[in-house]
Write an enzyme that holds these catalytic residues in place. Structure first.
Site, PDB file in Angstrom:
ATOM      1  N   ALA A 294     -19.393  27.152  24.333  1.00 38.10           N
ATOM      2  CA  ALA A 294     -18.234  27.373  25.196  1.00 38.10           C
ATOM      3  C   ALA A 294     -17.021  26.609  24.702  1.00 38.10           C
ATOM      4  O   ALA A 294     -15.889  27.012  24.920  1.00 38.10           O
ATOM      5  CB  ALA A 294     -18.559  26.944  26.617  1.00 38.10           C
ATOM      6  N   GLU A 298     -13.567  28.834  18.219  1.00 37.26           N
ATOM      7  CA  GLU A 298     -13.873  29.509  16.958  1.00 37.26           C
ATOM      8  C   GLU A 298     -12.703  30.251  16.333  1.00 37.26           C
ATOM      9  O   GLU A 298     -12.410  30.127  15.154  1.00 37.26           O
ATOM     10  CB  GLU A 298     -15.029  30.498  17.152  1.00 37.26           C
ATOM     11  CG  GLU A 298     -16.320  29.918  17.686  1.00 37.26           C
ATOM     12  CD  GLU A 298     -16.367  29.913  19.206  1.00 37.26           C
ATOM     13  OE1 GLU A 298     -15.357  30.283  19.816  1.00 37.26           O
ATOM     14  OE2 GLU A 298     -17.398  29.531  19.795  1.00 37.26           O
ATOM     15  N   ASP A 340      26.636  25.184   2.237  1.00 36.30           N
ATOM     16  CA  ASP A 340      27.728  25.399   1.290  1.00 36.30           C
ATOM     17  C   ASP A 340      28.808  26.175   2.014  1.00 36.30           C
ATOM     18  O   ASP A 340      28.558  26.721   3.091  1.00 36.30           O
ATOM     19  CB  ASP A 340      27.259  26.333   0.161  1.00 36.30           C
ATOM     20  CG  ASP A 340      26.385  25.636  -0.825  1.00 36.30           C
ATOM     21  OD1 ASP A 340      26.722  24.527  -1.191  1.00 36.30           O
ATOM     22  OD2 ASP A 340      25.369  26.239  -1.226  1.00 36.30           O
ATOM     23  N   GLU A 685     -16.177  28.292  31.939  1.00 38.52           N
ATOM     24  CA  GLU A 685     -17.445  28.459  31.210  1.00 38.52           C
ATOM     25  C   GLU A 685     -18.333  27.226  31.347  1.00 38.52           C
ATOM     26  O   GLU A 685     -19.555  27.338  31.347  1.00 38.52           O
ATOM     27  CB  GLU A 685     -17.151  28.738  29.725  1.00 38.52           C
ATOM     28  CG  GLU A 685     -16.690  30.175  29.498  1.00 38.52           C
ATOM     29  CD  GLU A 685     -16.268  30.459  28.067  1.00 38.52           C
ATOM     30  OE1 GLU A 685     -15.833  31.585  27.809  1.00 38.52           O
ATOM     31  OE2 GLU A 685     -16.370  29.550  27.222  1.00 38.52           O
ATOM     32  N   THR A 715     -14.394  39.748  24.223  1.00 33.76           N
ATOM     33  CA  THR A 715     -13.311  40.224  25.088  1.00 33.76           C
ATOM     34  C   THR A 715     -11.997  39.518  24.802  1.00 33.76           C
ATOM     35  O   THR A 715     -10.942  40.066  25.003  1.00 33.76           O
ATOM     36  CB  THR A 715     -13.673  40.017  26.568  1.00 33.76           C
ATOM     37  OG1 THR A 715     -13.843  38.626  26.799  1.00 33.76           O
ATOM     38  CG2 THR A 715     -14.928  40.747  26.951  1.00 33.76           C
TER      39      THR A 715
HETATM   40  N1  LIG Z   1      35.191  28.651 -12.519  1.00 33.82           N
HETATM   41  C1  LIG Z   1      35.980  27.644 -12.170  1.00 33.82           C
HETATM   42  N2  LIG Z   1      36.947  27.256 -12.999  1.00 33.82           N
HETATM   43  C2  LIG Z   1      37.740  26.242 -12.674  1.00 33.82           C
HETATM   44  N3  LIG Z   1      37.665  25.556 -11.560  1.00 33.82           N
HETATM   45  C3  LIG Z   1      36.749  25.892 -10.686  1.00 33.82           C
HETATM   46  C4  LIG Z   1      35.842  26.952 -10.934  1.00 33.82           C
HETATM   47  N4  LIG Z   1      35.009  27.066  -9.881  1.00 33.82           N
HETATM   48  C5  LIG Z   1      35.375  26.125  -9.025  1.00 33.82           C
HETATM   49  N5  LIG Z   1      36.416  25.417  -9.483  1.00 33.82           N
HETATM   50  C6  LIG Z   1      37.057  24.272  -8.818  1.00 33.82           C
HETATM   51  O1  LIG Z   1      36.085  23.313  -8.530  1.00 33.82           O
HETATM   52  C7  LIG Z   1      36.016  23.096  -7.136  1.00 33.82           C
HETATM   53  C8  LIG Z   1      34.575  22.928  -6.748  1.00 33.82           C
HETATM   54  O2  LIG Z   1      33.882  24.107  -7.016  1.00 33.82           O
HETATM   55  P1  LIG Z   1      32.334  24.240  -6.810  1.00 33.82           P
HETATM   56  O3  LIG Z   1      31.997  25.628  -7.241  1.00 33.82           O
HETATM   57  O4  LIG Z   1      31.660  23.072  -7.373  1.00 33.82           O
HETATM   58  O5  LIG Z   1      32.286  24.118  -5.271  1.00 33.82           O
HETATM   59  P2  LIG Z   1      31.083  24.476  -4.355  1.00 33.82           P
HETATM   60  O6  LIG Z   1      30.440  23.257  -3.886  1.00 33.82           O
HETATM   61  O7  LIG Z   1      30.280  25.527  -4.986  1.00 33.82           O
HETATM   62  O8  LIG Z   1      31.961  25.056  -3.214  1.00 33.82           O
HETATM   63  P3  LIG Z   1      31.441  25.918  -2.038  1.00 33.82           P
HETATM   64  O9  LIG Z   1      30.806  25.032  -1.078  1.00 33.82           O
HETATM   65  O10 LIG Z   1      32.746  26.469  -1.568  1.00 33.82           O
HETATM   66  O11 LIG Z   1      30.528  26.943  -2.613  1.00 33.82           O
HETATM   67  C9  LIG Z   1      36.683  24.305  -6.505  1.00 33.82           C
HETATM   68  O12 LIG Z   1      37.308  23.968  -5.294  1.00 33.82           O
HETATM   69  C10 LIG Z   1      37.705  24.685  -7.531  1.00 33.82           C
HETATM   70  O13 LIG Z   1      38.889  23.948  -7.339  1.00 33.82           O
END
Ligand SMILES: Nc1ncnc2c1ncn2[C@@H]1O[C@H](COP(=O)(O)OP(=O)(O)OP(=O)(O)O)[C@@H](O)[C@H]1O
Length: 899
Positions: A294, A298, A340, A685, A715
């Site tokens: 009882a 199980e 993010d 039970e 059951t």
């Molecule tokens: N391809 C790139 N070329 C040049 N600068 C960039 C590029 N991508 C991002 N950045 C710069 O770097 C900063 C940080 O970008 P990153 O992609 O690291 O942020 P993240 O943490 O991915 O941001 P989120 O949280 O918005 O996704 C951006 O705000 C921008 O100013």
């Protein structure tokens, strides 16, 4: 003569043509009948037929007899075996056989449930196919990784999982080969290094399936796919999802064990007690077996596994792929989400909204500004691949009429300093006519200090004064305050190739600023407010500007009560960070480096929070591993992040995390529901047995052991499964998250199961039992044995006990459906599976009572008609008592909450 390297590859089956990928590339091309331009699609299709798909068998076929045997020798099953053996020893052979039958049935059910759970998790791979970038028909093309064939030219980049064994043709990579070699530090692989390694896995020119690329970019020709790869050869499973035991299962297993231990000791203790009270040893043994049977829960564990697997399935349908069963439960207890910004809160569909010139004045971009944007990128508009921001910048540059084809851009490029999330900028150096031109773009805070001059109205270049710098910063702040991502673009000319990044990025001339808009996803605001109602805090961790991030956070309802800059965070002491995180505020961590995520996850974990942390890049992997729940982006994230995470969002959407939390909470509640239901039967039970034992046999046994088995394993099974599928109660997301220390089996649950529904059911069924006996003229001590006059009435009475429990359990099932609200709030008929389960329960009970062969086995007799009138209110009474208790305790709680 064959060198040791050749020997290493010779003789190994590599498909139709055994080749040595470490030969000079020209030989490798010849052997693989391919070129640096890759295969044609037609040829690739043909080779796919010959070599088969590029995958490994999903999992070694489970040896079902072994799996079933495991169920048969499961500790709880062992207890039942002991009961069976005891029954055999004391001569109740039928009972012994019945117990064995029950063990077999139960193990088959458990086996089936585990199979289902396994399949649910296995099937996840199909939701998220891996893609690879290859050169086909001379063009970069995205194909399914399973469709790769020997001879394909792979384009590998940072964050990619290497999809097949390949020989590097150009470029250099940093490879994490830990999945293959067990070594945790990344290794360099470069196309033109001399290859003197002894083992193929150490060769600097080879990359292997199952490893991941943590940096760099390269082209490589595939020489082995599927089972012919190193990974296939050593028969390792790449990313197999594992069916690890979850804390919930562990907890319930402990409880099940506790109960089993209590049952065994109670049974052992009552054995002499029963004899002292006047029972024969046989009777006492039967009694002990009854107690054991009882109380052994199980069906509990497999049902929990199945319920979690059900959660995994439905989360997958909602866009959250859960890689471990336990994650379902963790999701349900999440207290903090660190998210993010780009792509998760926003749509990641960027568009250039406005541009400013080098002194911050609104102006449409000059041709060299638009061209700089087109050159300083790695995105490819032909395949629409690359960073969405860069694609938006490319589209913008084309729209000004100054676009540049990717081929020309790549041909003229002399140097690339990739985007670095720490430096927050990237730079390209192009060889144009007789000079080298560096184009830099990135976060204004990083680019402006490197500029010494700027281009203003009419393209006139002038020195940047302090005043102009601070005006530019004001402009950046104003744009960011409107939620725009602001990028600064600059340039410098060199007579020869600049020696390093530092030089290329110094003494720049600012072309201007670009403001990009990336609107929030429509569904995020509602999801954030659901989080708040559910007592979950949301922090934003972004590399972007604080003002941009705060503006976006506020647009979706995230508090953004405080903004902490990356450098501020680095300077913060551990205790200050803990205090900040526990202050109840929602924080925007801006300009954060990927390592910041790890620090935040660590601190939150230290403060006892359950953290879901999102991430997409290679550098996010440690934080994804460290958080209680790493959440990777399936659509835009890198393979590395997906590997490290426990949950992968197929749509990258923040709202999906919240759906996952909701599902996790529902599953946890459901588990509680069927635990409550399964526990409740113990009292009705056991009580009849106690009467029998404590009266020294003057009261005949009101319920036989076989009848107990019919309830526990016959059951009750379907209604228990149906409770596992119960829909969420209203207000599921209006409750605070449960704490880490919360147990699935609480005192309140035991009070409801045993104290209220159990005791009431026990009393009701005994009333039924005695009513039948007394009506037939029975008095304590009267003979009810086989040949006695009262024997038939006795059989009818035990049948009423049996049916009474079945009726009471229907009441228990409906009571178990809700914990926080009344049955009316969810609707009596809303769980169709439960209705079907109850119908089955009644039919099964009727078969035991009315079908002659079963009557013989279970010692039942159809009871008098009036007993049904007596038993009919049982479900309502049991459910009513529990509903009343819950209503009273709800009222008490809300009274005590009132100020
Ligand atoms: N391809 C790139 N070329 C040049 N600068 C960039 C590029 N991508 C991002 N950045 C710069 O770097 C900063 C940080 O970008 P990153 O992609 O690291 O942020 P993240 O943490 O991915 O941001 P989120 O949280 O918005 O996704 C951006 O705000 C921008 O100013």
């Amino acid at each position: 003569m064959t060198t040791p390297r050749h020997a290493a590859c010779a003789g190994r089956e590599r498909g139709p043509v055994p080749i040595d990928p470490r030969e000079p590339t020209a030989r490798v091309f010849r052997d693989l009948r391919t070129t640096a331009g890759g295969l044609t699609s037609r040829e690739a299709r043909r080779r796919l037929e010959v070599h088969g798909p590029n995958d490994l068998p999903h999992h070694a076929v489970r040896e079902w007899p072994v799996a079933w045997l495991r169920q048969l020798t499961h500790p709880l099953a062992l207890l039942l075996w002991i009961a069976g053996v005891l029954a055999w020893i004391v001569g109740t052979r039928e009972l012994a056989l019945a117990i064995v039958a029950v063990i077999l049935l139960n193990s088959a059910l458990a086996f089936w449930q585990e199979e289902q759970a396994e399949q649910a998790v296995e099937a996840l791979g199909d939701y998220l196919p891996q893609h690879s970038q290859v050169r086909r028909d001379g063009r970069p093309t995205r194909v399914l990784a399973t469709e790769l064939v020997p001879g394909d030219v792979l384009l590998l980049g940072e964050g990619d999982r290497v999809p097949a064994d390949a020989r590097l043709l150009s470029g250099a990579l940093e490879i994490d080969a830990s999945a293959l070699t067990g070594e945790s530090s990344p290794v360099e692989r470069t196309a033109d290094l001399p290859d003197t390694a002894r083992r193929p896995v150490d060769s600097p020119v080879l990359v292997f399936s199952g490893t991941v690329c943590t940096g760099g970019s390269a082209e490589a020709v595939v020489h082995a796919t599927g089972r012919h790869t190193e990974l296939g050869r050593i028969a390792m499973l790449s990313a197999r999802v594992r069916l690890a035991e979850s804390p919930l299962e562990r907890q319930v297993r402990r409880v099940a064990w506790l109960i089993a231990a209590v049952a065994t000791s109670v049974a052992a203790a009552f054995l002499p007690l029963g004899v002292l009270a006047g029972l024969t040893w046989t009777q006492a043994f039967v009694f002990a077996i009854g107690l054991l049977v009882a109380n052994v829960p199980e069906g509990l564990l497999p049902t929990i596994t199945l319920s979690l697997a059900g959660g995994v399935r439905s989360m997958a349908r909602r866009g959250a792929l859960v890689k471990r069963l336990s994650a379902v439960e963790t999701l349900g207890s999440t207290t903090v989400i660190c998210t993010d910004k780009t792509g998760t809160l926003t749509r990641n569909v960027m568009r250039v909204l406005e541009t400013r010139d080098g002194v911050g004045a609104p102006a449409s971009p000059r041709p060299e500004f638009a061209l700089a944007v087109a050159r300083c990128t790695t995105a490819d508009e032909r395949t629409n691949s690359g960073d969405p921001m860069e694609l938006a910048l490319l589209a913008f540059s084309h729209s000004t009429g100054e676009g540049l084809s990717s081929e020309r851009r790549d041909a003229e490029r002399a140097r690339l300093f990739r985007f670095d999330p720490h430096l927050k900028r990237m730079t390209t150096v192009d060889h144009l006519a007789s000079r080298y031109v560096a184009h830099v773009k990135g976060a204004p805070e990083e680019v402006l200090p490197r500029c010494t001059s700027a281009r203003g109205a009419g393209g006139v270049v002038r020195q940047l004064t302090g005043q102009e710098r601070s005006r530019l910063l004001d402009v950046v702040n104003e744009m960011a305050g409107r939620g725009l991502r602001v990028i600064a673009v600059a340039r410098r000319d060199f007579p020869e190739l600049p020696a390093d990044r530092e030089r290329a990025e110094s003494d720049l001339c600012l072309f201007g600023l670009i403001g990009l808009i990336d609107p929030p996803r429509a569904e995020v605001a509602a999801a954030v407010s659901a989080c708040h109602a559910a007592g979950i805090r949301v922090h934003v961790v972004t590399g972007d500007n604080g003002r941009t991030a705060t503006a976006i956070a506020r647009q979706v309802g995230i508090g953004g009560d405080q903004v902490v800059d990356g450098s501020e965070l680095d300077a913060m002491a551990e205790t200050d960070l803990d205090e900040l995180l526990m202050s109840g505020q929602e924080i925007v961590f801006c300009r954060a480096a990927p390592e910041s995520k790890l620090r935040i996850a660590d601190a939150l974990h230290h403060c006892g929070q359950v953290v879901a942390m999102t991430g997409d890049g290679v550098n996010d992997a440690p934080a994804l591993r460290r958080a209680d729940l790493g959440v990777a982006m399936g659509a835009s994230g890198t393979d590395v992040a997906r590997e490290a995470a426990t949950v992968v969002l197929t749509d990258d959407n923040f709202a999906t995390i919240v759906s996952g939390i909701e599902e996790g909470r529902r599953v946890y509640d459901s588990v509680r529901k069927f635990v409550l239901y399964i526990f409740a039967h113990a009292v009705p039970e056991v009580l009849p047995f106690l009467h029998f034992a404590l009266s020294g046999g003057a009261i005949p046994l009101p319920l036989t052991v076989l009848q107990i088995l019919a309830i526990d394993l016959g059951t009750e099974t379907l209604p228990a499964l149906a409770l596992g599928r119960e829909r969420a109660e209203p207000g599921l997301m209006d409750r605070p998250p449960r704490t880490r220390s919360d147990s699935v089996v609480t005192r309140r649950l035991l009070l409801r199961a045993w104290g209220i529904m159990g005791v009431l059911s026990g009393i009701l069924v005994l009333i039924g039992f005695f009513a039948v006996l007394l009506a037939a003229g029975w008095r304590p001590g009267a003979d009810v044995s086989e040949n006695a006059v009262l024997h038939h009435a006795y059989l009818q009475a035990t049948t009423v006990t049996f049916l009474g429990i079945v009726f009471c359990q229907i009441g228990t099932a409906f009571a178990s459906r809700t914990q926080y609200v009344g049955l009316r709030d969810i609707g009596l008929t809303s769980n169709k599976l439960l209705l079907a389960g109850c119908a089955f329960e009644l039919l099964f009970a009727a078969a035991i009572v009315y079908l002659p062969p079963l009557r013989g086995v279970f010692n039942t007799a159809p009871p008098p008609g009036w007993t049904y009138a007596l038993m009919l209110p049982f479900p309502v009474l049991v459910w009513g008592a529990d509903e009343l208790y819950r209503r009273l305790s709800r009222a008490r709680t809300s009274r005590s909450r009132r100020p």
